[in-house]
Design an enzyme around this catalytic site. Structure first.
Site, PDB file in Angstrom:
ATOM      1  N   SER A 151       0.843  -1.190   0.000  1.00  0.00           N
ATOM      2  CA  SER A 151       0.000   0.000   0.000  1.00  0.00           C
ATOM      3  C   SER A 151       0.886   1.252   0.000  1.00  0.00           C
ATOM      4  O   SER A 151       1.721   1.408  -0.873  1.00  0.00           O
ATOM      5  CB  SER A 151      -0.951  -0.045   1.198  1.00  0.00           C
ATOM      6  OG  SER A 151      -1.967   0.924   1.076  1.00  0.00           O
ATOM      7  N   ARG A 221     -11.695   6.765   9.802  1.00  0.00           N
ATOM      8  CA  ARG A 221     -11.237   5.374   9.765  1.00  0.00           C
ATOM      9  C   ARG A 221     -12.329   4.452   9.225  1.00  0.00           C
ATOM     10  O   ARG A 221     -12.038   3.536   8.441  1.00  0.00           O
ATOM     11  CB  ARG A 221     -10.839   4.939  11.175  1.00  0.00           C
ATOM     12  CG  ARG A 221     -10.483   3.478  11.324  1.00  0.00           C
ATOM     13  CD  ARG A 221      -9.282   3.100  10.482  1.00  0.00           C
ATOM     14  NE  ARG A 221      -8.818   1.744  10.798  1.00  0.00           N
ATOM     15  CZ  ARG A 221      -7.826   1.122  10.194  1.00  0.00           C
ATOM     16  NH1 ARG A 221      -7.173   1.742   9.228  1.00  0.00           N
ATOM     17  NH2 ARG A 221      -7.464  -0.097  10.541  1.00  0.00           N
ATOM     18  N   ASP A 318      -8.780  -6.501  -4.716  1.00  0.00           N
ATOM     19  CA  ASP A 318      -8.375  -5.164  -4.274  1.00  0.00           C
ATOM     20  C   ASP A 318      -8.912  -4.132  -5.263  1.00  0.00           C
ATOM     21  O   ASP A 318      -8.423  -4.008  -6.379  1.00  0.00           O
ATOM     22  CB  ASP A 318      -6.853  -5.098  -4.186  1.00  0.00           C
ATOM     23  CG  ASP A 318      -6.332  -3.767  -3.648  1.00  0.00           C
ATOM     24  OD1 ASP A 318      -7.145  -2.835  -3.453  1.00  0.00           O
ATOM     25  OD2 ASP A 318      -5.117  -3.659  -3.437  1.00  0.00           O
ATOM     26  N   HIS A 351      -8.076  -5.140  -0.355  1.00  0.00           N
ATOM     27  CA  HIS A 351      -6.774  -4.485  -0.230  1.00  0.00           C
ATOM     28  C   HIS A 351      -6.000  -4.989   0.983  1.00  0.00           C
ATOM     29  O   HIS A 351      -4.775  -5.095   0.945  1.00  0.00           O
ATOM     30  CB  HIS A 351      -6.980  -2.965  -0.138  1.00  0.00           C
ATOM     31  CG  HIS A 351      -5.703  -2.197  -0.033  1.00  0.00           C
ATOM     32  ND1 HIS A 351      -4.770  -2.172  -1.048  1.00  0.00           N
ATOM     33  CD2 HIS A 351      -5.189  -1.432   0.972  1.00  0.00           C
ATOM     34  CE1 HIS A 351      -3.746  -1.416  -0.683  1.00  0.00           C
ATOM     35  NE2 HIS A 351      -3.972  -0.969   0.532  1.00  0.00           N
ATOM     36  N   ASP A 352      -6.691  -5.299   2.063  1.00  0.00           N
ATOM     37  CA  ASP A 352      -6.032  -5.754   3.282  1.00  0.00           C
ATOM     38  C   ASP A 352      -5.385  -7.128   3.138  1.00  0.00           C
ATOM     39  O   ASP A 352      -4.774  -7.613   4.104  1.00  0.00           O
ATOM     40  CB  ASP A 352      -7.036  -5.800   4.440  1.00  0.00           C
ATOM     41  CG  ASP A 352      -7.008  -4.538   5.282  1.00  0.00           C
ATOM     42  OD1 ASP A 352      -6.176  -3.649   5.007  1.00  0.00           O
ATOM     43  OD2 ASP A 352      -7.822  -4.421   6.218  1.00  0.00           O
TER      44      ASP A 352
END
Length: 373
Positions: A151, A221, A318, A351-352
């Protein structure tokens, strides 16, 4: 939140030399907090720099001092692990502008002693990398075996390869991009506005106050966390299941499990992160565009990196930094004759995925490190 977070003691060095910034301003000196693992070889040839993502920190394989939780890549870094600390001397530095000991908005003003807050200059990914180079100079490390990042960490790895290709043998770039898209910038702007709209933000001068913009930071967040996940993953994990009840309340409490999950993620984040740091780091990511100084030609950014071995990894779920972004980088590298390997991995986590249990990624990282020197 602010007082407890900034009272934590970190391993750091202060380098009494100016750091010129992309904005045209300069920091008269730089404090860089970092963690290291393993032993530096006598010839200093086994150093690996790990660059963390937006909400990460230097505690890559150590328990976090604020939360007590294991390091964010503890499964990847350690003795016998893919980034094997029996073989490599691993360094992870808290990025410039962050809140875990490196110079940033909470840094005291040399003249007044009060935290700089929004008087801290806006920084870029390039500035972060220059600060890391100063740290390596301080440690006497002229050349890296590898730089690794996922990232925003991948952006730093790319910036390293562009700015100092002679200082690294290989670069491992995971779930990243060479620039931020309009959509990326838009999501970050929602988060920044949530923080600045919080009445407890106090124009960024909340340090030492009994009030901090925790609500705004939590919302920022929550919005960002959605982008880190995949739709299929969210559906499988939560679906439309209710949270701790058998019927809808016809109110605005967290009826759905996914709502409860996001609220928890938002509130937990405020225990370990600083709102101003979030503003600065997201802005740095939005400004990132490796091709911009080269008349929009990404290949120009890698013209000097022909001797660096690149490994790029993307994930099929992602949508924040989709595979097309990695392919764009690979095409630019190939056009200048750089050695570049690329793979898209299948994982359900969005994405994680680079942070979670994807065994294929472990094998790729271990192999890239073994073959990269």
């Amino acid at each position: 939140m602010a007082s407890r977070l900034h009272a934590i003691q970190h391993h750091s060095v202060t380098i009494d030399a100016p750091l010129a910034l992309d904005s045209g301003q300069a920091l008269p000196s730089v404090t860089i907090a970092f963690q290291s693992y393993g032993t530096l070889a006598a010839d200093k040839s086994n150093a690996v720099l790990i660059c963390h993502a937006l909400t990460g920190d230097q505690y890559v394989a150590s328990d976090h001092p604020a939360t007590g939780k294991p390091g964010w890549w503890a499964r990847m870094v350690g003795p016998g692990k893919p980034v094997d600390t029996d073989l490599y001397f691993v360094i992870c530095a808290n990025v410039l502008g962050s809140c875990m000991g490196s110079s940033g908005p909470a840094t005291p003003d040399a003249a007044t002693g009060a935290p700089l807050g929004m008087q801290f200059p806006v920084i870029t990914i390039g500035d972060m990398v220059r600060a890391q180079a100063m740290l390596l100079d301080h440690l006497g490390i002229a050349r890296l075996h590898a730089v690794i990042g996922g990232s925003m960490g991948g952006m730093q790895a790319l910036a390293w390869a562009s700015a100092w290709p002679e200082r690294l043998a290989s670069a491992i770039v995971i779930a990243s991009a060479a620039r931020h898209s309009a959509q990326n910038i838009a999501f970050h702007e929602v988060g920044r506005q949530a923080i600045m709209a919080d009445p407890d933000w106090q124009d960024g001068q909340y340090y030492g106050s009994d009030r901090a913009p925790t609500k705004g930071l939590a919302v920022a967040r929550m919005a960002a966390h959605i982008t880190y996940l995949s739709e299929a993953g969210l559906t499988e994990k939560f679906g439309r299941r209710l949270q701790g009840r058998e019927a809808k309340t016809f109110g605005f409490d967290a009826d759905f499990q996914v709502e409860s999950y996001l609220r928890y993620q938002g509130l937990a984040f405020t225990d370990r992160f600083d709102a101003n740091a979030y503003l600065y780091i997201t802005r740095a990511m939005d400004y990132f565009d490796l091709a911009e100084p080269h008349d929009g030609r990404l290949a120009g950014a890698f013209a000097g990196a022909k001797d660096v071995r690149f490994t790029l990894v993307s994930f099929d779920t992602d949508w924040l930094y989709p595979t097309a972004e990695s392919r764009r980088i690979v095409q630019a590298l190939q056009s200048v004759g750089a050695a570049a390997s690329f793979v898209e991995l299948s994982a359900p986590f969005g994405h994680d995925s680079f942070l979670l249990d994807v065994p294929a990624l472990d094998r790729l990282v271990a192999g890239a490190l073994k073959n990269g020197g």
